[in-house]
Design a protein around this motif. Structure first.
Motif, mmCIF file in Angstrom:
data_model
loop_
_atom_site.group_PDB
_atom_site.id
_atom_site.type_symbol
_atom_site.label_atom_id
_atom_site.label_comp_id
_atom_site.label_asym_id
_atom_site.label_seq_id
_atom_site.Cartn_x
_atom_site.Cartn_y
_atom_site.Cartn_z
ATOM 1 N N THR A 18 9.826 5.909 2.121
ATOM 2 C CA THR A 18 9.398 4.309 2.549
ATOM 3 C C THR A 18 8.380 4.272 3.843
ATOM 4 O O THR A 18 7.882 3.461 4.248
ATOM 5 C CB THR A 18 10.929 3.844 2.916
ATOM 6 O OG1 THR A 18 11.548 4.383 3.933
ATOM 7 C CG2 THR A 18 11.636 3.396 1.700
ATOM 8 N N TYR A 19 8.569 5.541 4.455
ATOM 9 C CA TYR A 19 7.438 5.972 5.576
ATOM 10 C C TYR A 19 6.068 5.952 4.950
ATOM 11 O O TYR A 19 5.042 5.821 5.575
ATOM 12 C CB TYR A 19 7.679 7.082 6.259
ATOM 13 C CG TYR A 19 6.817 7.312 7.684
ATOM 14 C CD1 TYR A 19 6.679 6.387 8.494
ATOM 15 C CD2 TYR A 19 6.221 8.465 7.371
ATOM 16 C CE1 TYR A 19 6.276 6.545 9.644
ATOM 17 C CE2 TYR A 19 5.340 8.707 8.609
ATOM 18 C CZ TYR A 19 5.083 7.702 9.825
ATOM 19 O OH TYR A 19 4.520 7.826 10.924
ATOM 20 N N HIS A 20 5.966 6.044 3.822
ATOM 21 C CA HIS A 20 4.595 6.477 2.939
ATOM 22 C C HIS A 20 4.165 4.836 2.404
ATOM 23 O O HIS A 20 3.169 4.618 1.638
ATOM 24 C CB HIS A 20 4.600 7.095 1.835
ATOM 25 C CG HIS A 20 4.769 8.556 2.319
ATOM 26 N ND1 HIS A 20 5.967 9.162 2.737
ATOM 27 C CD2 HIS A 20 3.821 9.494 2.445
ATOM 28 C CE1 HIS A 20 5.604 10.525 3.031
ATOM 29 N NE2 HIS A 20 4.287 10.787 2.894
ATOM 30 N N VAL A 21 4.909 3.852 2.757
ATOM 31 C CA VAL A 21 4.665 2.541 2.114
ATOM 32 C C VAL A 21 4.478 1.369 3.098
ATOM 33 O O VAL A 21 5.380 1.319 4.193
ATOM 34 C CB VAL A 21 5.854 2.267 1.236
ATOM 35 C CG1 VAL A 21 5.523 0.616 0.593
ATOM 36 C CG2 VAL A 21 6.126 3.012 0.077
ATOM 37 N N VAL A 22 3.315 0.510 3.092
ATOM 38 C CA VAL A 22 2.889 -0.424 4.006
ATOM 39 C C VAL A 22 2.986 -1.857 3.187
ATOM 40 O O VAL A 22 2.751 -1.880 2.040
ATOM 41 C CB VAL A 22 1.596 -0.398 4.690
ATOM 42 C CG1 VAL A 22 1.310 -1.688 5.528
ATOM 43 C CG2 VAL A 22 1.630 0.920 5.595
ATOM 44 N N GLU A 62 9.697 1.802 6.122
ATOM 45 C CA GLU A 62 10.724 2.783 7.088
ATOM 46 C C GLU A 62 10.738 2.146 8.510
ATOM 47 O O GLU A 62 11.722 2.437 9.171
ATOM 48 C CB GLU A 62 10.251 4.135 7.192
ATOM 49 C CG GLU A 62 11.232 4.851 7.747
ATOM 50 C CD GLU A 62 10.955 5.286 9.297
ATOM 51 O OE1 GLU A 62 11.788 5.754 10.014
ATOM 52 O OE2 GLU A 62 9.779 5.189 9.672
ATOM 53 N N LYS A 103 5.665 3.478 12.556
ATOM 54 C CA LYS A 103 4.112 3.149 12.355
ATOM 55 C C LYS A 103 3.500 4.266 11.878
ATOM 56 O O LYS A 103 3.642 5.484 12.055
ATOM 57 C CB LYS A 103 3.437 2.960 13.722
ATOM 58 C CG LYS A 103 3.883 1.511 14.476
ATOM 59 C CD LYS A 103 3.298 0.357 13.975
ATOM 60 C CE LYS A 103 3.745 -0.976 14.730
ATOM 61 N NZ LYS A 103 2.722 -2.072 14.236
ATOM 62 N N VAL A 104 2.350 3.990 10.929
ATOM 63 C CA VAL A 104 1.553 5.063 10.658
ATOM 64 C C VAL A 104 0.161 4.577 11.267
ATOM 65 O O VAL A 104 -0.207 3.530 11.211
ATOM 66 C CB VAL A 104 1.313 5.132 9.055
ATOM 67 C CG1 VAL A 104 2.548 5.872 8.415
ATOM 68 C CG2 VAL A 104 0.881 3.806 8.454
ATOM 69 N N THR A 122 0.889 -1.067 -0.176
ATOM 70 C CA THR A 122 -0.155 -0.024 -0.132
ATOM 71 C C THR A 122 0.885 1.275 0.054
ATOM 72 O O THR A 122 1.851 1.314 0.482
ATOM 73 C CB THR A 122 -0.850 0.075 1.176
ATOM 74 O OG1 THR A 122 -1.666 -1.065 1.012
ATOM 75 C CG2 THR A 122 -1.748 1.298 1.480
ATOM 76 N N VAL A 123 0.631 2.166 -0.810
ATOM 77 C CA VAL A 123 1.170 3.531 -1.093
ATOM 78 C C VAL A 123 0.512 4.438 -0.756
ATOM 79 O O VAL A 123 -0.695 4.776 -1.424
ATOM 80 C CB VAL A 123 1.940 3.552 -2.524
ATOM 81 C CG1 VAL A 123 2.633 5.024 -2.320
ATOM 82 C CG2 VAL A 123 3.025 2.318 -2.480
ATOM 83 N N THR A 167 2.922 -1.119 10.364
ATOM 84 C CA THR A 167 4.393 -0.884 10.241
ATOM 85 C C THR A 167 4.583 -0.476 8.752
ATOM 86 O O THR A 167 4.303 -1.052 7.654
ATOM 87 C CB THR A 167 5.042 -2.090 10.653
ATOM 88 O OG1 THR A 167 4.849 -2.437 11.896
ATOM 89 C CG2 THR A 167 6.784 -1.712 10.527
ATOM 90 N N THR A 168 5.540 0.652 8.587
ATOM 91 C CA THR A 168 5.924 1.015 7.139
ATOM 92 C C THR A 168 7.261 0.345 6.952
ATOM 93 O O THR A 168 7.810 -0.301 7.738
ATOM 94 C CB THR A 168 6.050 2.357 7.153
ATOM 95 O OG1 THR A 168 7.212 2.848 8.046
ATOM 96 C CG2 THR A 168 4.811 3.287 7.514
#
Length: 216
Positions: free
Chosen positions: A144-148, A166, A169-170, A112-113, A163-164
């Motif tokens: 990479t913080y924007h990708v799960v 990166e 967590k988001v 997921t992006v 967890t991303t």
């Protein structure tokens, strides 16, 4: 010759006719009101179903109706390539290229992006954005913080923590058809399919907590 009906009988007959007419009118009113009520309820039911199965959100109207940048076109390409065909994501694509993440994202499976729009990047002061774009390590950390590492459905986003890539967590939440990421970014066009990812286009850039101070 029949004698006239007594006044009381005439009144009773008149009341009976009036009562019958009233019941008929009520029956017709109910018959007309029921379909109207169903019709008024139908859009919200359809809206909930649409959110679960196809792209949703006010920002979806800006997606091209046809071609490689349309929803059907994006569904055929891996995510970095699909994003490059969407005019609203050109700053994100530039950042992904600078970080050397095109192949990483295109070769990933079932991700997921959360994809910030050009307007989202424009919220960052230009000098700060230029500095980040020039620092590959920081840029990679942010992107990479924007990708799960899994495909997330709208239902999972209603109250989620993920967890991303990166490694931090988001969080996600929803109120009606409005979806938030980290309580700061709003999903403007969600549930967009690509060949290897589900994309949620957002109106703000997400920041790992240890980088917040760097973006002022």
């Amino acid at each position: 010759m029949c004698p006239p009906l007594p006044a009381t009988a005439t009144a009773t007959k008149g009341k009976s006719v009036t009562s019958t007419r009233t019941r008929r009118a009520a029956t017709w009113a109910a018959a007309l009101t029921l379909p109207l009520s169903v019709a008024l309820l139908a859009p919200s039911a359809a809206s909930a179903a649409d959110t679960a199965t196809q792209p949703f959100g006010s920002g979806c109207s800006s997606v091209p109706k046809e071609g490689a940048g349309s929803f059907s076109g994006m569904a055929k390409d891996p995510v970095a390539t699909a994003a490059s065909n969407n005019p609203a994501l050109s700053t994100l694509v530039t950042a992904v290229k600078k970080a050397g993440l095109v192949d990483t994202l295109n070769n990933a499976k079932n991700i997921t992006v959360f994809a910030p729009t050009n307007a989202a990047f424009a919220k960052i002061p230009k000098a700060t954005l230029d500095k980040v774009l020039a620092n590959k390590a920081d840029l990679t950390k942010i992107l990479t913080y924007h990708v799960v590492g899994e495909k997330l459905t709208p239902d999972q986003l209603k109250n989620g923590s993920f967890t991303t890539l990166e490694k931090s967590k988001v969080t996600t939440s929803a109120s009606g058809t409005t979806y938030k990421v980290n309580k700061t970014a709003t999903v403007v066009c969600g549930n967009v399919p690509t060949a290897n990812a589900t994309v949620y286009i957002i109106d703000s850039v997400l920041m790992p907590s240890d980088m917040m101070g760097n973006m002022k």
